[in-house]
Write a protein that holds these residues in place. Structure first.
Motif, PDB file in Angstrom:
ATOM      1  N   LEU A  61       5.299   6.312  14.284  1.00 42.51           N
ATOM      2  CA  LEU A  61       5.079   6.414  12.312  1.00 42.51           C
ATOM      3  C   LEU A  61       3.999   4.871  12.061  1.00 42.51           C
ATOM      4  CD1 LEU A  61       9.362   6.309  11.337  1.00 42.51           C
ATOM      5  CD2 LEU A  61       7.246   8.039  10.943  1.00 42.51           C
ATOM      6  N   LEU A  62       2.988   5.445  11.333  1.00 41.63           N
ATOM      7  CA  LEU A  62       2.590   4.243  10.606  1.00 41.63           C
ATOM      8  C   LEU A  62       3.059   4.222   9.571  1.00 41.63           C
ATOM      9  CD1 LEU A  62      -1.228   5.686  10.801  1.00 41.63           C
ATOM     10  CD2 LEU A  62       0.121   3.807  12.049  1.00 41.63           C
ATOM     11  N   LYS A  63       3.433   2.639   8.944  1.00 42.02           N
ATOM     12  CA  LYS A  63       3.813   1.809   8.365  1.00 42.02           C
ATOM     13  C   LYS A  63       3.291   0.851   7.335  1.00 42.02           C
ATOM     14  CE  LYS A  63       9.182   2.466   9.102  1.00 42.02           C
ATOM     15  NZ  LYS A  63       9.967   2.190   9.148  1.00 42.02           N
ATOM     16  N   TRP A  64       2.760   1.094   6.200  1.00 43.63           N
ATOM     17  CA  TRP A  64       1.844   0.413   5.381  1.00 43.63           C
ATOM     18  C   TRP A  64       2.467  -0.137   4.237  1.00 43.63           C
ATOM     19  CZ3 TRP A  64       0.315   4.696   6.572  1.00 43.63           C
ATOM     20  CH2 TRP A  64      -0.049   5.841   5.095  1.00 43.63           C
ATOM     21  N   THR A  65       2.675  -0.611   3.026  1.00 43.34           N
ATOM     22  CA  THR A  65       2.122  -1.409   1.528  1.00 43.34           C
ATOM     23  C   THR A  65       1.153  -1.355   1.315  1.00 43.34           C
ATOM     24  OG1 THR A  65       4.837  -2.341   2.044  1.00 43.34           O
ATOM     25  CG2 THR A  65       3.654  -2.674   0.267  1.00 43.34           C
ATOM     26  N   GLU A  66       0.837  -0.677   0.152  1.00 39.11           N
ATOM     27  CA  GLU A  66      -0.762  -0.603  -0.725  1.00 39.11           C
ATOM     28  C   GLU A  66      -0.380  -1.507  -1.498  1.00 39.11           C
ATOM     29  OE1 GLU A  66      -2.054   3.042   0.598  1.00 39.11           O
ATOM     30  OE2 GLU A  66      -1.634   4.008  -1.744  1.00 39.11           O
ATOM     31  N   ARG A  67      -1.990  -1.871  -3.041  1.00 38.68           N
ATOM     32  CA  ARG A  67      -2.011  -2.404  -3.621  1.00 38.68           C
ATOM     33  C   ARG A  67      -2.553  -0.906  -4.333  1.00 38.68           C
ATOM     34  NH1 ARG A  67      -0.174  -5.749  -6.638  1.00 38.68           N
ATOM     35  NH2 ARG A  67       0.491  -7.390  -5.401  1.00 38.68           N
ATOM     36  N   ASP A  68      -1.702  -0.336  -5.814  1.00 37.36           N
ATOM     37  CA  ASP A  68      -2.954   0.184  -5.580  1.00 37.36           C
ATOM     38  C   ASP A  68      -2.569   0.187  -7.872  1.00 37.36           C
ATOM     39  OD1 ASP A  68      -2.266   2.545  -4.514  1.00 37.36           O
ATOM     40  OD2 ASP A  68      -0.196   2.579  -4.863  1.00 37.36           O
ATOM     41  N   THR A  69      -4.276  -0.065  -8.127  1.00 39.47           N
ATOM     42  CA  THR A  69      -4.846  -0.213  -9.070  1.00 39.47           C
ATOM     43  C   THR A  69      -5.637   1.205 -10.143  1.00 39.47           C
ATOM     44  OG1 THR A  69      -5.310  -2.143  -8.714  1.00 39.47           O
ATOM     45  CG2 THR A  69      -6.311  -1.577 -10.428  1.00 39.47           C
ATOM     46  N   PHE A  70      -4.737   1.455 -11.037  1.00 41.41           N
ATOM     47  CA  PHE A  70      -5.242   2.845 -11.628  1.00 41.41           C
ATOM     48  C   PHE A  70      -5.840   2.154 -12.969  1.00 41.41           C
ATOM     49  CE2 PHE A  70      -0.909   2.615  -9.758  1.00 41.41           C
ATOM     50  CZ  PHE A  70      -0.279   3.761  -9.424  1.00 41.41           C
ATOM     51  N   SER A  71      -6.807   3.802 -12.890  1.00 40.87           N
ATOM     52  CA  SER A  71      -8.140   2.681 -14.339  1.00 40.87           C
ATOM     53  C   SER A  71      -7.877   4.478 -15.455  1.00 40.87           C
ATOM     54  CB  SER A  71      -9.470   2.482 -13.645  1.00 40.87           C
ATOM     55  OG  SER A  71     -10.265   2.586 -14.740  1.00 40.87           O
ATOM     56  N   PRO A  72      -6.824   5.043 -15.827  1.00 42.56           N
ATOM     57  CA  PRO A  72      -6.615   6.158 -16.181  1.00 42.56           C
ATOM     58  C   PRO A  72      -8.142   6.436 -17.646  1.00 42.56           C
ATOM     59  CG  PRO A  72      -4.797   4.988 -17.002  1.00 42.56           C
ATOM     60  CD  PRO A  72      -5.913   3.951 -15.908  1.00 42.56           C
ATOM     61  N   ALA A  73      -9.058   5.270 -17.776  1.00 42.94           N
ATOM     62  CA  ALA A  73      -9.676   5.630 -19.100  1.00 42.94           C
ATOM     63  C   ALA A  73     -11.060   5.949 -18.290  1.00 42.94           C
ATOM     64  CB  ALA A  73      -9.936   4.434 -19.720  1.00 42.94           C
ATOM     65  N   ASP A  74     -11.586   5.178 -16.632  1.00 40.24           N
ATOM     66  CA  ASP A  74     -12.524   6.039 -15.698  1.00 40.24           C
ATOM     67  C   ASP A  74     -11.811   7.651 -14.945  1.00 40.24           C
ATOM     68  OD1 ASP A  74     -13.736   3.631 -17.089  1.00 40.24           O
ATOM     69  OD2 ASP A  74     -12.825   2.395 -15.356  1.00 40.24           O
ATOM     70  N   LEU A  75     -10.337   7.249 -15.050  1.00 39.68           N
ATOM     71  CA  LEU A  75     -10.204   9.250 -13.605  1.00 39.68           C
ATOM     72  C   LEU A  75      -9.917   8.043 -12.536  1.00 39.68           C
ATOM     73  CD1 LEU A  75     -10.736  12.151 -15.548  1.00 39.68           C
ATOM     74  CD2 LEU A  75      -8.589  10.379 -16.064  1.00 39.68           C
ATOM     75  N   GLN A  81      -4.035  -1.189   1.451  1.00 34.11           N
ATOM     76  CA  GLN A  81      -2.954  -2.397   1.990  1.00 34.11           C
ATOM     77  C   GLN A  81      -3.149  -3.992   1.951  1.00 34.11           C
ATOM     78  OE1 GLN A  81      -2.396  -1.259   5.929  1.00 34.11           O
ATOM     79  NE2 GLN A  81      -2.955  -2.860   6.664  1.00 34.11           N
ATOM     80  N   VAL A  82      -2.331  -4.116   1.952  1.00 29.31           N
ATOM     81  CA  VAL A  82      -1.634  -5.535   1.575  1.00 29.31           C
ATOM     82  C   VAL A  82      -0.808  -6.120   3.277  1.00 29.31           C
ATOM     83  CG1 VAL A  82      -1.682  -6.020  -0.653  1.00 29.31           C
ATOM     84  CG2 VAL A  82       0.594  -5.066   0.418  1.00 29.31           C
ATOM     85  N   THR A  83       0.014  -5.025   3.393  1.00 30.20           N
ATOM     86  CA  THR A  83       0.774  -5.828   4.405  1.00 30.20           C
ATOM     87  C   THR A  83       0.708  -3.788   5.370  1.00 30.20           C
ATOM     88  OG1 THR A  83       3.014  -4.897   4.138  1.00 30.20           O
ATOM     89  CG2 THR A  83       1.682  -7.795   3.637  1.00 30.20           C
ATOM     90  N   GLY A  84       1.147  -4.365   6.997  1.00 34.10           N
ATOM     91  CA  GLY A  84       0.797  -2.904   7.860  1.00 34.10           C
ATOM     92  C   GLY A  84       0.823  -2.428   8.806  1.00 34.10           C
ATOM     93  N   ASP A  85       0.199  -1.668   9.295  1.00 31.10           N
ATOM     94  CA  ASP A  85       0.193  -1.432  10.493  1.00 31.10           C
ATOM     95  C   ASP A  85      -1.611  -0.994  10.331  1.00 31.10           C
ATOM     96  OD1 ASP A  85       2.893  -0.892  11.104  1.00 31.10           O
ATOM     97  OD2 ASP A  85       2.815   1.048  11.524  1.00 31.10           O
ATOM     98  N   PHE A  86      -2.209  -0.878   9.628  1.00 29.41           N
ATOM     99  CA  PHE A  86      -3.768  -0.790   9.759  1.00 29.41           C
ATOM    100  C   PHE A  86      -3.942  -1.974   9.807  1.00 29.41           C
ATOM    101  CE2 PHE A  86      -3.145   3.021   7.645  1.00 29.41           C
ATOM    102  CZ  PHE A  86      -3.331   3.906   8.431  1.00 29.41           C
ATOM    103  N   ALA A  87      -4.965  -2.416  10.772  1.00 31.96           N
ATOM    104  CA  ALA A  87      -6.134  -3.645  10.342  1.00 31.96           C
ATOM    105  C   ALA A  87      -6.278  -3.647   8.865  1.00 31.96           C
ATOM    106  CB  ALA A  87      -6.345  -3.828  10.901  1.00 31.96           C
ATOM    107  N   VAL A  88      -7.492  -2.627   8.365  1.00 30.97           N
ATOM    108  CA  VAL A  88      -8.217  -2.488   7.116  1.00 30.97           C
ATOM    109  C   VAL A  88      -7.148  -0.655   6.947  1.00 30.97           C
ATOM    110  CG1 VAL A  88     -10.197  -2.025   6.124  1.00 30.97           C
ATOM    111  CG2 VAL A  88      -9.425  -3.371   7.127  1.00 30.97           C
ATOM    112  N   PHE A  89      -6.721  -1.345   5.291  1.00 26.50           N
ATOM    113  CA  PHE A  89      -7.081   0.753   4.811  1.00 26.50           C
ATOM    114  C   PHE A  89      -7.192   0.497   3.883  1.00 26.50           C
ATOM    115  CE2 PHE A  89      -3.630   4.222   3.828  1.00 26.50           C
ATOM    116  CZ  PHE A  89      -5.042   5.680   3.288  1.00 26.50           C
ATOM    117  N   ARG A  90      -7.894   0.984   2.909  1.00 24.24           N
ATOM    118  CA  ARG A  90      -8.156   0.827   1.724  1.00 24.24           C
ATOM    119  C   ARG A  90      -9.186   1.924   0.995  1.00 24.24           C
ATOM    120  NH1 ARG A  90     -11.476  -4.111   3.396  1.00 24.24           N
ATOM    121  NH2 ARG A  90     -13.371  -3.200   3.953  1.00 24.24           N
ATOM    122  N   GLY A  91      -9.652   2.770  -0.344  1.00 22.21           N
ATOM    123  CA  GLY A  91     -10.131   3.373  -1.228  1.00 22.21           C
ATOM    124  C   GLY A  91      -9.976   3.420  -2.471  1.00 22.21           C
TER     125      GLY A  91
END
Length: 162
Positions: A61-75, A81-91
């Motif tokens: 299993l891979l586990k991580w916590t990510e911060r999700d930022t929403f911009s509905p006006a821009d769709l 990722q803020v903590t977890g199994d990846f060294a880096v995970f963003r997108g």
């Protein structure tokens, strides 16, 4: 660092509706057996949320916590990722109108943090991420097809910009 970019055309779903569906991470475990669990925490004062993910990968299993930022006006929505199994995970997820439907662009970059095994694990991780995103989008958007795009196309290139 490995990157994954996926373009999906969902011809029967309006962009705002597609955005609402994609933003509903708690549904993802229903759509693919690879996503075991997603716990979405209440929004912070800035409107972002923390989501905790547990995903099957190879024999573990891979586990991580990510911060999700929403911009509905821009769709658009962004994750990192803020903590977890990846060294880096963003997108990001970016949506735009395409006729009566929606063009969805998913971009991610990741680093598993195991340099000695990168040549072996990164292609597997990339394929797993791509496959899971396609399954999730098919479940969320119904009729959806991956498309190959020309990066020189101004509409596609514009949709990719931050």
């Amino acid at each position: 660092m490995p990157t994954v970019t996926i373009h999906i055309l969902a011809p029967a779903v309006a962009p705002a509706d597609a955005y609402d569906r994609i933003s509903d991470f708690s549904r993802y475990p229903e759509l693919t057996t690879t996503v075991q669990d997603v716990v979405v925490r209440p929004p912070s004062p800035d409107g972002s949320v923390l989501s905790e993910w547990t995903v099957h990968f190879r024999n573990g299993l891979l586990k991580w916590t990510e911060r999700d930022t929403f911009s509905p006006a821009d769709l658009a929505l962004f994750f990192e990722q803020v903590t977890g199994d990846f060294a880096v995970f963003r997108g990001s997820w970016r949506l735009s109108a395409d006729g009566g439907g929606t063009l969805v662009r998913f971009d991610a970059e990741f680093d598993l943090g195991i340099p000695t095994l990168a040549a072996i694990l990164e292609p597997v991780a990339e394929a797993a991420l791509r496959g899971n995103i396609l399954k999730i989008l098919a479940g969320l958007l119904g009729e959806a097809q991956e498309i190959v795009v020309d990066a020189a196309d101004p509409q596609v290139a514009g949709a990719a910009q931050p």
